[in-house]
Design a protein around this motif. Structure first.
Motif, PDB file in Angstrom:
ATOM      1  N   MET A 228       0.836  -1.204   0.000  1.00 48.82           N
ATOM      2  CA  MET A 228       0.000   0.000   0.000  1.00 48.82           C
ATOM      3  C   MET A 228       0.870   1.252   0.000  1.00 48.82           C
ATOM      4  SD  MET A 228      -2.987  -1.265  -0.204  1.00 48.82           S
ATOM      5  CE  MET A 228      -4.200   0.001   0.208  1.00 48.82           C
ATOM      6  N   LYS A 229       1.963   1.201   0.708  1.00 47.32           N
ATOM      7  CA  LYS A 229       2.890   2.329   0.771  1.00 47.32           C
ATOM      8  C   LYS A 229       3.471   2.625  -0.615  1.00 47.32           C
ATOM      9  CE  LYS A 229       6.951   3.850   3.423  1.00 47.32           C
ATOM     10  NZ  LYS A 229       7.908   3.431   4.490  1.00 47.32           N
ATOM     11  N   GLU A 230       3.811   1.571  -1.356  1.00 44.18           N
ATOM     12  CA  GLU A 230       4.352   1.739  -2.707  1.00 44.18           C
ATOM     13  C   GLU A 230       3.389   2.503  -3.605  1.00 44.18           C
ATOM     14  OE1 GLU A 230       5.350  -1.988  -4.465  1.00 44.18           O
ATOM     15  OE2 GLU A 230       6.667  -2.595  -2.807  1.00 44.18           O
ATOM     16  N   HIS A 231       2.098   2.282  -3.392  1.00 41.32           N
ATOM     17  CA  HIS A 231       1.081   2.890  -4.239  1.00 41.32           C
ATOM     18  C   HIS A 231       0.536   4.205  -3.664  1.00 41.32           C
ATOM     19  CE1 HIS A 231       0.502  -0.384  -7.217  1.00 41.32           C
ATOM     20  NE2 HIS A 231       0.938  -1.155  -6.239  1.00 41.32           N
ATOM     21  N   TYR A 234      -3.524   3.673   1.762  1.00 38.96           N
ATOM     22  CA  TYR A 234      -3.609   3.604   3.217  1.00 38.96           C
ATOM     23  C   TYR A 234      -3.806   2.177   3.717  1.00 38.96           C
ATOM     24  CZ  TYR A 234      -4.786   8.580   2.641  1.00 38.96           C
ATOM     25  OH  TYR A 234      -4.788   9.909   2.290  1.00 38.96           O
ATOM     26  N   ALA A 235      -3.479   1.982   4.996  1.00 43.26           N
ATOM     27  CA  ALA A 235      -3.710   0.696   5.656  1.00 43.26           C
ATOM     28  C   ALA A 235      -4.038   0.936   7.115  1.00 43.26           C
ATOM     29  CB  ALA A 235      -2.476  -0.208   5.530  1.00 43.26           C
ATOM     30  N   ILE A 236      -4.688  -0.057   7.707  1.00 44.51           N
ATOM     31  CA  ILE A 236      -4.906  -0.097   9.157  1.00 44.51           C
ATOM     32  C   ILE A 236      -4.034  -1.224   9.690  1.00 44.51           C
ATOM     33  CG2 ILE A 236      -6.576  -0.406  11.020  1.00 44.51           C
ATOM     34  CD1 ILE A 236      -7.143   2.066   9.360  1.00 44.51           C
ATOM     35  N   GLY A 237      -3.129  -0.917  10.606  1.00 51.43           N
ATOM     36  CA  GLY A 237      -2.210  -1.917  11.139  1.00 51.43           C
ATOM     37  C   GLY A 237      -2.920  -2.962  11.985  1.00 51.43           C
ATOM     38  N   TYR A 238      -2.245  -4.081  12.202  1.00 53.29           N
ATOM     39  CA  TYR A 238      -2.867  -5.228  12.873  1.00 53.29           C
ATOM     40  C   TYR A 238      -1.993  -5.773  13.996  1.00 53.29           C
ATOM     41  CZ  TYR A 238      -5.321  -9.700  13.430  1.00 53.29           C
ATOM     42  OH  TYR A 238      -6.032 -10.767  13.942  1.00 53.29           O
ATOM     43  N   VAL A 239      -2.573  -5.947  15.166  1.00 52.60           N
ATOM     44  CA  VAL A 239      -1.987  -6.554  16.383  1.00 52.60           C
ATOM     45  C   VAL A 239      -0.937  -5.658  17.031  1.00 52.60           C
ATOM     46  CG1 VAL A 239      -0.693  -8.490  17.368  1.00 52.60           C
ATOM     47  CG2 VAL A 239      -2.522  -8.931  15.744  1.00 52.60           C
ATOM     48  N   THR A 240       0.043  -5.176  16.251  1.00 49.24           N
ATOM     49  CA  THR A 240       1.039  -4.259  16.797  1.00 49.24           C
ATOM     50  C   THR A 240       0.796  -2.859  16.241  1.00 49.24           C
ATOM     51  OG1 THR A 240       2.633  -4.664  15.019  1.00 49.24           O
ATOM     52  CG2 THR A 240       2.760  -6.096  16.951  1.00 49.24           C
ATOM     53  N   LEU A 245       5.940   1.678  10.016  1.00 49.84           N
ATOM     54  CA  LEU A 245       6.034   1.263   8.613  1.00 49.84           C
ATOM     55  C   LEU A 245       5.730   2.421   7.661  1.00 49.84           C
ATOM     56  CD1 LEU A 245       4.285  -2.234   8.795  1.00 49.84           C
ATOM     57  CD2 LEU A 245       6.742  -1.736   8.742  1.00 49.84           C
ATOM     58  N   GLY A 246       5.239   3.508   8.217  1.00 46.50           N
ATOM     59  CA  GLY A 246       4.952   4.695   7.388  1.00 46.50           C
ATOM     60  C   GLY A 246       3.793   5.475   7.959  1.00 46.50           C
ATOM     61  N   GLU A 247       4.082   6.623   8.553  1.00 46.32           N
ATOM     62  CA  GLU A 247       3.037   7.392   9.227  1.00 46.32           C
ATOM     63  C   GLU A 247       2.022   7.983   8.256  1.00 46.32           C
ATOM     64  OE1 GLU A 247       5.282  11.747   9.581  1.00 46.32           O
ATOM     65  OE2 GLU A 247       4.707  10.653  11.395  1.00 46.32           O
ATOM     66  N   ARG A 248       2.359   8.059   6.974  1.00 46.73           N
ATOM     67  CA  ARG A 248       1.419   8.567   5.988  1.00 46.73           C
ATOM     68  C   ARG A 248       0.720   7.432   5.243  1.00 46.73           C
ATOM     69  NH1 ARG A 248       2.185  13.955   5.760  1.00 46.73           N
ATOM     70  NH2 ARG A 248       0.891  14.205   3.893  1.00 46.73           N
ATOM     71  N   THR A 249       1.016   6.210   5.676  1.00 40.56           N
ATOM     72  CA  THR A 249       0.358   5.022   5.118  1.00 40.56           C
ATOM     73  C   THR A 249      -0.539   4.365   6.159  1.00 40.56           C
ATOM     74  OG1 THR A 249       2.212   4.594   3.612  1.00 40.56           O
ATOM     75  CG2 THR A 249       0.708   2.757   4.068  1.00 40.56           C
ATOM     76  N   VAL A 250       0.013   4.143   7.347  1.00 42.07           N
ATOM     77  CA  VAL A 250      -0.730   3.471   8.418  1.00 42.07           C
ATOM     78  C   VAL A 250      -1.557   4.514   9.160  1.00 42.07           C
ATOM     79  CG1 VAL A 250      -0.565   2.045  10.479  1.00 42.07           C
ATOM     80  CG2 VAL A 250       1.086   1.739   8.615  1.00 42.07           C
ATOM     81  N   LEU A 251      -2.869   4.505   8.927  1.00 46.22           N
ATOM     82  CA  LEU A 251      -3.759   5.499   9.518  1.00 46.22           C
ATOM     83  C   LEU A 251      -3.867   5.335  11.023  1.00 46.22           C
ATOM     84  CD1 LEU A 251      -6.570   5.383   6.805  1.00 46.22           C
ATOM     85  CD2 LEU A 251      -4.714   7.059   7.017  1.00 46.22           C
ATOM     86  N   PHE A 293      -2.071   7.484  15.609  1.00 46.60           N
ATOM     87  CA  PHE A 293      -2.787   8.015  14.453  1.00 46.60           C
ATOM     88  C   PHE A 293      -1.807   8.661  13.477  1.00 46.60           C
ATOM     89  CE2 PHE A 293      -6.428   7.976  17.390  1.00 46.60           C
ATOM     90  CZ  PHE A 293      -7.397   7.403  16.563  1.00 46.60           C
ATOM     91  N   SER A 294      -2.056   8.467  12.198  1.00 44.69           N
ATOM     92  CA  SER A 294      -1.308   9.177  11.173  1.00 44.69           C
ATOM     93  C   SER A 294      -1.609  10.672  11.288  1.00 44.69           C
ATOM     94  CB  SER A 294      -1.728   8.671   9.787  1.00 44.69           C
ATOM     95  OG  SER A 294      -1.275   9.549   8.776  1.00 44.69           O
ATOM     96  N   PRO A 295      -0.631  11.522  10.989  1.00 44.30           N
ATOM     97  CA  PRO A 295      -0.895  12.968  10.991  1.00 44.30           C
ATOM     98  C   PRO A 295      -1.924  13.372   9.939  1.00 44.30           C
ATOM     99  CG  PRO A 295       1.272  12.488  10.058  1.00 44.30           C
ATOM    100  CD  PRO A 295       0.771  11.221  10.660  1.00 44.30           C
ATOM    101  N   LEU A 296      -2.227  12.461   9.014  1.00 41.05           N
ATOM    102  CA  LEU A 296      -3.238  12.750   7.998  1.00 41.05           C
ATOM    103  C   LEU A 296      -4.651  12.690   8.561  1.00 41.05           C
ATOM    104  CD1 LEU A 296      -1.798  10.672   4.999  1.00 41.05           C
ATOM    105  CD2 LEU A 296      -1.515  13.118   5.456  1.00 41.05           C
ATOM    106  N   VAL A 297      -4.836  12.018   9.694  1.00 39.66           N
ATOM    107  CA  VAL A 297      -6.165  11.916  10.313  1.00 39.66           C
ATOM    108  C   VAL A 297      -6.435  13.216  11.067  1.00 39.66           C
ATOM    109  CG1 VAL A 297      -7.638  10.614  11.885  1.00 39.66           C
ATOM    110  CG2 VAL A 297      -5.891   9.422  10.526  1.00 39.66           C
TER     111      VAL A 297
END
Length: 321
Positions: A228-231, A234-240, A245-251, A293-297
């Motif tokens: 998702m980061k390559e493209h 966005y993503a929602i992280g899981y368990v951890t 992995l990317g503050e502008r990718t992981v919401l 939270f991502s700074p985008l939120v």
């Protein structure tokens, strides 16, 4: 006569010594002594397995315990062999890091009445076995709210391992609560570690315009997020908390503090309060939360969802209830 009494006294002392050396060691307050961990795959997956190992290390540090672990224990036979080895080392508390250990422990628990077995996300049946279940529905719901709020295409994907995962239904409900125009595509790979299938699904979803994916599986969450980061999606992280992995990718991430739960279980064990049966843990227990939270939120939405989580902690009611 005196010599005979002296001899009897010596034999009595020897008999008491032998009995005491054969008796199971009792735990002293504040010392869990020896703890074992069984992992079906590896402790280096950076998600579920790593969390279990960190939990074991927390017990080691907090209670000055001697700890042991075995990787690749993924069958009844392998579990029986590992438990036998732990028993020979004097281990009294064994964690099976996954739902599959419910079946394995059920098969052998009666043979080891002085060991307490703990596993996760299943149903415990024996008197010396406890299952701790993460109540994933609310966790998924709040993650879904974030996805529903942030999508630009109104196309959201879930890549999960199994149909029974409660966080998947929760995520679906959370998306639609926040954004009634969104479409949620839910796909299952039927294994926690099937990275190839998960990645193929992710590629298809991206091609169809999905701009937020929730990869709800141990081994494939990281590679899906990287894709998702390559493209620039966005993503929602899981368990951890996967913000690194990317503050502008992981919401945000749906976080299960497995390591904190390990410490909590060990404390209950020491205090004689670790009961058998099935126990559920959630936000209220401090072992489930949303991650960074991502700074985008935007700030207003963060405040909204934080308030909703606090309400859930206090009342057990989700925003749609």
């Amino acid at each position: 006569m005196l010599m005979r009494r002296y001899t009897y006294f010596i034999f009595a002392l020897l008999f008491i010594f032998i009995l005491s050396s054969c008796a199971p060691t009792k735990l002293s307050s504040g010392n869990v002594q020896k703890v074992g961990l069984l992992v079906s795959d590896t402790i280096d997956d950076q998600v579920w397995g790593t969390k279990g190992y960190k939990g074991l290390l927390r017990i080691q540090a907090k209670f000055d315990a001697e700890v042991f672990y075995r990787e690749g224990v993924n069958s009844k036979a392998a579990t029986a062999q590992a438990v036998k080895q732990f028993h020979q080392k004097g281990v009294h508390l064994i964690f099976g890091h996954g739902s599959e250990y419910g079946e394995y422990f059920d098969d052998i628990a009666d043979r080891y009445p002085n060991i307490h077995f703990v596993f996760f996300n299943g149903e415990a049946k024996k008197k010396n076995v406890t299952s701790f279940n993460f109540s994933g529905h609310a966790m998924g719901f709040f993650g879904g709210m974030v996805a529903g709020h942030m999508t630009k295409t109104n196309k959201i994907g879930v890549i999960a391992a199994f149909e029974w995962q409660p966080e998947v239904d929760g995520f679906f409900e959370g998306v639609l609560y926040e954004n009634g125009n969104a479409h949620v595509d839910v796909q299952y790979v039927q294994r926690w570690d099937d990275v190839d299938t998960a990645m193929a699904i992710a590629e298809r979803m991206i091609a169809e315009g999905v701009d937020v994916i929730y990869p709800a599986g141990d081994k494939f969450s990281v590679p899906v997020i990287e894709k998702m980061k390559e493209h620039g999606l966005y993503a929602i992280g899981y368990v951890t908390d996967q913000a690194d992995l990317g503050e502008r990718t992981v919401l945000t991430s749906t976080v299960q503090h497995v390591d904190a739960l390990y410490e909590l279980v060990a404390k209950k064990f020491i205090d004689g309060k670790l009961t058998s049966g099935t126990t559920y843990v959630d936000f209220q227990d401090g072992v489930v939360e949303l991650g960074t939270f991502s700074p985008l939120v935007d700030k207003l939405f963060r405040q909204k969802i934080t308030k909703a989580i606090e309400r859930y902690k206090a009342t057990g009611k989700l925003p749609n209830e």
